[in-house]
Design a protein around this motif. Structure first.
Motif, PDB file in Angstrom:
ATOM      1  N   LEU A   3       0.810  -1.201   0.000  1.00 55.61           N
ATOM      2  CA  LEU A   3       0.000   0.000   0.000  1.00 55.61           C
ATOM      3  C   LEU A   3       0.848   1.257   0.000  1.00 55.61           C
ATOM      4  CD1 LEU A   3      -2.658  -1.019   2.670  1.00 55.61           C
ATOM      5  CD2 LEU A   3      -2.957  -0.982   0.187  1.00 55.61           C
ATOM      6  N   SER A   4       0.365   2.274  -0.692  1.00 57.50           N
ATOM      7  CA  SER A   4       0.975   3.605  -0.666  1.00 57.50           C
ATOM      8  C   SER A   4      -0.114   4.611  -0.338  1.00 57.50           C
ATOM      9  CB  SER A   4       1.620   3.948  -2.011  1.00 57.50           C
ATOM     10  OG  SER A   4       2.670   3.056  -2.323  1.00 57.50           O
ATOM     11  N   PHE A   5       0.212   5.565   0.532  1.00 61.23           N
ATOM     12  CA  PHE A   5      -0.764   6.573   0.938  1.00 61.23           C
ATOM     13  C   PHE A   5      -0.187   7.952   0.667  1.00 61.23           C
ATOM     14  CE2 PHE A   5      -2.606   9.548   4.006  1.00 61.23           C
ATOM     15  CZ  PHE A   5      -3.958   9.335   3.782  1.00 61.23           C
ATOM     16  N   TYR A   6      -0.998   8.797   0.025  1.00 60.43           N
ATOM     17  CA  TYR A   6      -0.550  10.140  -0.340  1.00 60.43           C
ATOM     18  C   TYR A   6      -1.475  11.183   0.282  1.00 60.43           C
ATOM     19  CZ  TYR A   6       2.112   7.551  -3.820  1.00 60.43           C
ATOM     20  OH  TYR A   6       2.958   6.663  -4.437  1.00 60.43           O
ATOM     21  N   LEU A   7      -0.860  12.206   0.852  1.00 64.92           N
ATOM     22  CA  LEU A   7      -1.587  13.341   1.410  1.00 64.92           C
ATOM     23  C   LEU A   7      -1.124  14.584   0.669  1.00 64.92           C
ATOM     24  CD1 LEU A   7      -3.469  14.515   3.640  1.00 64.92           C
ATOM     25  CD2 LEU A   7      -1.417  14.781   5.056  1.00 64.92           C
ATOM     26  N   ASN A   8      -2.042  15.200  -0.061  1.00 64.49           N
ATOM     27  CA  ASN A   8      -1.694  16.341  -0.912  1.00 64.49           C
ATOM     28  C   ASN A   8      -0.516  16.000  -1.834  1.00 64.49           C
ATOM     29  OD1 ASN A   8      -3.717  18.098   0.021  1.00 64.49           O
ATOM     30  ND2 ASN A   8      -2.468  18.689   1.785  1.00 64.49           N
ATOM     31  N   ASN A   9      -0.596  14.785  -2.400  1.00 64.93           N
ATOM     32  CA  ASN A   9       0.379  14.285  -3.374  1.00 64.93           C
ATOM     33  C   ASN A   9       1.762  14.019  -2.767  1.00 64.93           C
ATOM     34  OD1 ASN A   9      -1.488  14.448  -5.581  1.00 64.93           O
ATOM     35  ND2 ASN A   9      -1.124  16.659  -5.652  1.00 64.93           N
ATOM     36  N   ILE A  10       1.870  14.017  -1.452  1.00 65.00           N
ATOM     37  CA  ILE A  10       3.127  13.689  -0.761  1.00 65.00           C
ATOM     38  C   ILE A  10       3.003  12.285  -0.186  1.00 65.00           C
ATOM     39  CG2 ILE A  10       4.675  14.304   1.136  1.00 65.00           C
ATOM     40  CD1 ILE A  10       3.772  17.195   0.791  1.00 65.00           C
ATOM     41  N   ASP A  11       3.999  11.461  -0.440  1.00 62.97           N
ATOM     42  CA  ASP A  11       3.970  10.083   0.029  1.00 62.97           C
ATOM     43  C   ASP A  11       4.109  10.035   1.547  1.00 62.97           C
ATOM     44  OD1 ASP A  11       4.249   7.381   0.515  1.00 62.97           O
ATOM     45  OD2 ASP A  11       5.600   7.020  -1.156  1.00 62.97           O
ATOM     46  N   CYS A  12       3.035   9.620   2.216  1.00 64.63           N
ATOM     47  CA  CYS A  12       3.021   9.501   3.680  1.00 64.63           C
ATOM     48  C   CYS A  12       2.776   8.052   4.090  1.00 64.63           C
ATOM     49  CB  CYS A  12       1.953  10.409   4.277  1.00 64.63           C
ATOM     50  SG  CYS A  12       2.229  12.172   4.029  1.00 64.63           S
ATOM     51  N   SER A  13       3.237   7.120   3.267  1.00 71.15           N
ATOM     52  CA  SER A  13       2.984   5.714   3.533  1.00 71.15           C
ATOM     53  C   SER A  13       3.557   5.271   4.876  1.00 71.15           C
ATOM     54  CB  SER A  13       3.579   4.855   2.416  1.00 71.15           C
ATOM     55  OG  SER A  13       3.062   5.244   1.157  1.00 71.15           O
ATOM     56  N   VAL A  14       4.706   5.831   5.256  1.00 73.64           N
ATOM     57  CA  VAL A  14       5.333   5.428   6.522  1.00 73.64           C
ATOM     58  C   VAL A  14       4.522   5.909   7.717  1.00 73.64           C
ATOM     59  CG1 VAL A  14       7.644   5.350   5.549  1.00 73.64           C
ATOM     60  CG2 VAL A  14       6.806   7.483   6.525  1.00 73.64           C
ATOM     61  N   THR A  49       0.378  17.927   8.706  1.00 70.48           N
ATOM     62  CA  THR A  49      -0.698  18.706   9.341  1.00 70.48           C
ATOM     63  C   THR A  49      -1.912  18.692   8.411  1.00 70.48           C
ATOM     64  OG1 THR A  49       0.222  20.738   8.381  1.00 70.48           O
ATOM     65  CG2 THR A  49       0.818  20.225  10.666  1.00 70.48           C
ATOM     66  N   PRO A  50      -2.641  17.594   8.400  1.00 70.30           N
ATOM     67  CA  PRO A  50      -3.817  17.497   7.507  1.00 70.30           C
ATOM     68  C   PRO A  50      -4.849  18.574   7.811  1.00 70.30           C
ATOM     69  CG  PRO A  50      -3.232  15.370   8.452  1.00 70.30           C
ATOM     70  CD  PRO A  50      -2.456  16.389   9.201  1.00 70.30           C
ATOM     71  N   GLN A  51      -5.390  19.161   6.766  1.00 64.10           N
ATOM     72  CA  GLN A  51      -6.422  20.187   6.876  1.00 64.10           C
ATOM     73  C   GLN A  51      -7.686  19.724   6.162  1.00 64.10           C
ATOM     74  OE1 GLN A  51      -5.912  23.045   8.680  1.00 64.10           O
ATOM     75  NE2 GLN A  51      -3.911  22.167   9.193  1.00 64.10           N
ATOM     76  N   PRO A  52      -8.836  20.296   6.508  1.00 61.94           N
ATOM     77  CA  PRO A  52     -10.040  19.987   5.735  1.00 61.94           C
ATOM     78  C   PRO A  52      -9.824  20.269   4.243  1.00 61.94           C
ATOM     79  CG  PRO A  52     -10.625  21.169   7.727  1.00 61.94           C
ATOM     80  CD  PRO A  52      -9.125  21.200   7.643  1.00 61.94           C
ATOM     81  N   LEU A  53     -10.322  19.368   3.420  1.00 60.68           N
ATOM     82  CA  LEU A  53     -10.219  19.410   1.955  1.00 60.68           C
ATOM     83  C   LEU A  53      -8.825  19.048   1.445  1.00 60.68           C
ATOM     84  CD1 LEU A  53     -12.416  22.509   1.002  1.00 60.68           C
ATOM     85  CD2 LEU A  53     -13.095  20.136   1.443  1.00 60.68           C
ATOM     86  N   SER A  54      -7.962  18.529   2.320  1.00 62.61           N
ATOM     87  CA  SER A  54      -6.692  17.977   1.845  1.00 62.61           C
ATOM     88  C   SER A  54      -6.978  16.780   0.941  1.00 62.61           C
ATOM     89  CB  SER A  54      -5.819  17.525   3.019  1.00 62.61           C
ATOM     90  OG  SER A  54      -5.404  18.610   3.808  1.00 62.61           O
ATOM     91  N   LEU A  55      -6.152  16.585  -0.073  1.00 63.19           N
ATOM     92  CA  LEU A  55      -6.312  15.470  -1.000  1.00 63.19           C
ATOM     93  C   LEU A  55      -5.678  14.210  -0.418  1.00 63.19           C
ATOM     94  CD1 LEU A  55      -5.382  17.249  -4.367  1.00 63.19           C
ATOM     95  CD2 LEU A  55      -7.652  16.921  -3.384  1.00 63.19           C
ATOM     96  N   VAL A  56      -6.361  13.094  -0.543  1.00 62.10           N
ATOM     97  CA  VAL A  56      -5.811  11.819  -0.087  1.00 62.10           C
ATOM     98  C   VAL A  56      -5.967  10.775  -1.184  1.00 62.10           C
ATOM     99  CG1 VAL A  56      -6.260  12.258   2.360  1.00 62.10           C
ATOM    100  CG2 VAL A  56      -7.996  11.125   0.989  1.00 62.10           C
ATOM    101  N   GLU A  57      -5.045   9.823  -1.183  1.00 67.12           N
ATOM    102  CA  GLU A  57      -5.115   8.724  -2.142  1.00 67.12           C
ATOM    103  C   GLU A  57      -4.452   7.495  -1.537  1.00 67.12           C
ATOM    104  OE1 GLU A  57      -3.941   7.587  -6.784  1.00 67.12           O
ATOM    105  OE2 GLU A  57      -3.297   9.487  -5.909  1.00 67.12           O
TER     106      GLU A  57
END
Length: 217
Positions: A3-14, A49-57
């Motif tokens: 699995l890979s997780f992205y927050l605002n197109n930044i890889d936050c998988s760890v 620092t996730p904010q409302p309407l941040s993009l996730v994938e």
């Protein structure tokens, strides 16, 4: 399964808690939701620092994109002075259409034309284009269509009902494209998750429930 997780197109998988994410898919894929838990251990400045309407994938190395959408309620829990826990409640791009209100009065208009016209009027971030090239399939002519300031999603529902009892459906895909189609003519391929309650839950491997039926077609 990688699995890979992205927050605002930044890889936050760890940062992702691998055993506690979940995705709930509504019947017809109209408004999928997801929950993700992230941990952020830092020295001086928080790394996320996730904010409302941040993009996730969330993506899988084999299945591709499992979920793509927006954070609507990020919840922070401070575990220690330099250690944060974030719980992200997310919604797919149907969220955009839920915030838009549309109106119109049309005579002898093709249903697919009405769908595209109203979606364009909303200008909410969801794209609707007719086939070929887009994903809005041909529909019947509606003799008179009045949309009196409805949510865009409600307008899609209303037009679909005018076209037949359960024959037409819609969903917004991971690229914010609207799909509107005749369900009786739709061919299904790939992997479908389904439950008896018409709501499926795709969860982390440690929390898969027995009632989930995985069908490969």
């Amino acid at each position: 399964m990688s699995l890979s997780f992205y927050l605002n197109n930044i890889d936050c998988s760890v940062n992702l808690e691998q055993t506690s994410w979940s995705i709930s898919q509504q019947w017809g894929r109209q408004g999928d939701t997801a929950t993700f838990v992230l941990y952020d251990q830092y020295e001086s400045i928080p790394l996320i620092t996730p904010q409302p309407l941040s993009l996730v994938e969330l993506t899988d190395s084999v299945a591709g994109t499992l979920f793509k959408g927006l954070v609507y309620t990020p919840k922070q829990e401070v575990l220690s002075p330099n250690f944060n826990k974030w719980t992200l409640n997310c919604r797919d791009y149907t969220f955009f259409a839920d915030q838009a209100v549309v109106f119109g009065d049309y005579a002898n208009i093709a249903a697919n034309t009405a769908i595209v016209t109203l979606t364009s009027q909303a200008n909410c971030g969801v794209t609707a284009a007719q086939t070929p090239g887009g994903y809005v399939s041909p529909g019947p002519i509606i003799p008179r269509l009045r949309i009196n300031y409805l949510q865009l999603t409600k307008a899609w529902d209303y037009i679909s009902k005018l076209c037949g009892n359960g024959e037409y459906g819609w969903y917004v895909d991971a690229d914010a494209n609207l799909h509107w189609y005749n369900e009786t003519q739709q061919t299904v391929s790939g992997v479908t998750f389904r439950s008896e309650e018409h709501t499926s839950e795709l969860q982390s491997l440690a929390y898969l429930v027995c009632r989930l039926l995985l069908e490969k077609k």
